[in-house]
Every structure is written in structure tokens, then in C-alpha cells.
Enzyme design. Sequence first.
Site, PDB file in Angstrom:
ATOM      1  N   ASP A 273       0.837  -1.199   0.000  1.00 56.99           N
ATOM      2  CA  ASP A 273       0.000   0.000   0.000  1.00 56.99           C
ATOM      3  C   ASP A 273       0.874   1.252   0.000  1.00 56.99           C
ATOM      4  O   ASP A 273       0.658   2.177   0.790  1.00 56.99           O
ATOM      5  CB  ASP A 273      -0.950  -0.004   1.197  1.00 56.99           C
ATOM      6  N   ILE A 274       1.855   1.265  -0.887  1.00 48.84           N
ATOM      7  CA  ILE A 274       2.716   2.441  -1.032  1.00 48.84           C
ATOM      8  C   ILE A 274       1.917   3.548  -1.712  1.00 48.84           C
ATOM      9  O   ILE A 274       1.459   3.392  -2.843  1.00 48.84           O
ATOM     10  CB  ILE A 274       3.979   2.104  -1.855  1.00 48.84           C
TER      11      ILE A 274
END
Length: 299
Positions: A141-142
Site C-alpha cells: 500500500d505504497i
Amino acid sequence: MVALSYQGVGAVNRVGRFLLVSQLKRGSQSTTYKGYDPETQQFVIVKIATDELVSSEDAAQKIAREAEIYAANRHENIVAIVDFGNEGFHPYLVLEYIEGATLRQLVATRHGFPVSIVLACLADILQGLAKLHGSGLIHRDIKPENLILSSKGIVKICDFDLASGQIATAENTAGLTGSAGYMAPEVIYGKSISPRSDIFSLGVLTYELLTASRPFQAATPTAEIQAIVNREPLPANRLNKETPDALLVFISRCLEKDPRQRLQDAGQALTLLRDCFSFPPENERRQLLSRWLNNPDAC
């Protein structure tokens, strides 16, 4: 939670030894507070599992797993764990408090970062991400919300998926989701993911830092997902004319739709950037980012 007051922070509740000063965010899985640690006299971040998570999941195991991952991956570019425990059957996680701003907040107000700032941010992000990838972990979940630029000029990775309680590993990758505009095609299709999925998200992030818009941005999340799968983005230099060719190539290699053609992990991505650009010494990079955070016109 025990209600009390403490000199300097006013009326608060307590979780373990930590005083809850103010609520920052509430989601279906956790509530996040700014807290205070009387032992160290430092502010902290306290994440407490909600009733929904406690009633539907093995919340204590999930929090313990996340705490274990934080503890095993201590790095300057990863938010540090302080403590974890249970309070009235509600597991909680305590992390260092970072004075600064998320990259989301900065994207919203700066309308595209200078190339020098983008490169300085990428160097920090990739060093932290390389630590995770080297440990066999995938953040998945960058995005700007999960990256904080501190007042000291250090970018730190945070939010290791409290919602599902675990970061993906090579043995645990099917059926995971992320944030719509940053999801790699293989994630959208429900296939197994790898560090290359984080690299795709990093490509989206790099484009967004340069241009203040995502490469596949659309009116709805569904339309954005369809664009990720079906079309190529407008080159970043069409929106930010200062974007150098080498950074266009970097973005392109991150955004390959076939993960086999993508940069393989954060270590390889960092090597490519260092081969293409001359990075200043770390102390100069810190000073640059700190100055820009406080005064964007100074850079």
C-alpha cells in the site's frame, strides 16, 4: 481506558502507560490517536483496534504480527515501534510520532515537487522498502498517505496494513487489495503479488510527486482501475517539463503492466536511480528536504 489528566497535555485517557491526547483518525478497523509517553516524555502514535475488528477477527494476533514486523525491520526510513499490548480486550500498537507532514498533504499544497525533492524522497523510500523486500515482505500500500516527511528531512514508511493485520509475504499473497489508483495489474486480477507490485505503486507515486496527478487518474476508482489495466499514461514531462529523461525511463520501468518486465524490487530500483543521478551526501539530502518542508520557495 482510564481517564485522567497530565501536566502539559490536559485531560486525556490512558492505554497502558500511554496518555491519549487527541484522536487523529477513525476507521472500521482501528482508531489512531496522538499519545504521550510519560516515561520518555515523548509524543507517540497509538492505534487501537475497534470493536468491529475485535468482534470479527483475532485482533490480538493481528496486532502482535504487525508489531513483530515493525520490530524486526527497524530502519531510519521506517516508522519505529514503541510498544504493543491489550487494554480491555482491545489490542493496541504504539509507534513513534513524527513531526512533519505526509506526502499526501504536501502533494495537495505543493502542486508538483521539484525534481531534486522527488529524487531525495525516492532515495529514502527505496532504502526503507529495500529493508522490507530484503526481509521477504511486501508493503502493498505504497502511496502518499503512508509516507511521512519529518521535520528532520527524513521520509518514513508507515501504515503496514493494520486492516488485515499482516504485510504480505511470499507465502501469503493471493486475494489481497490495495488503494485503487496505486494497484498493480496483477493485484487487480487477484493474482499472486511480489515486491514488483510495490514497485508499480512506487511508479504511480513518483509520477504523482512530479505532476500532482496520478498516471491513470479517472473520475471513479473503477474507471481508474480499468485505466491501469488498459491504457498507457501520459508521459510525466507533458505535465512537468522539468522531468529528466532518466526519470521518465524509471517511471516507465516501474509501471510495466507485466511484472516480469518491471524493476524487480526496491534494491534494483535504487541501484538504477543511483546509476542515473548523482545523489548528494545523506546530511545534505536531509537539509534539502527539511528546508523544502518549511519553505518550498527556498529550493
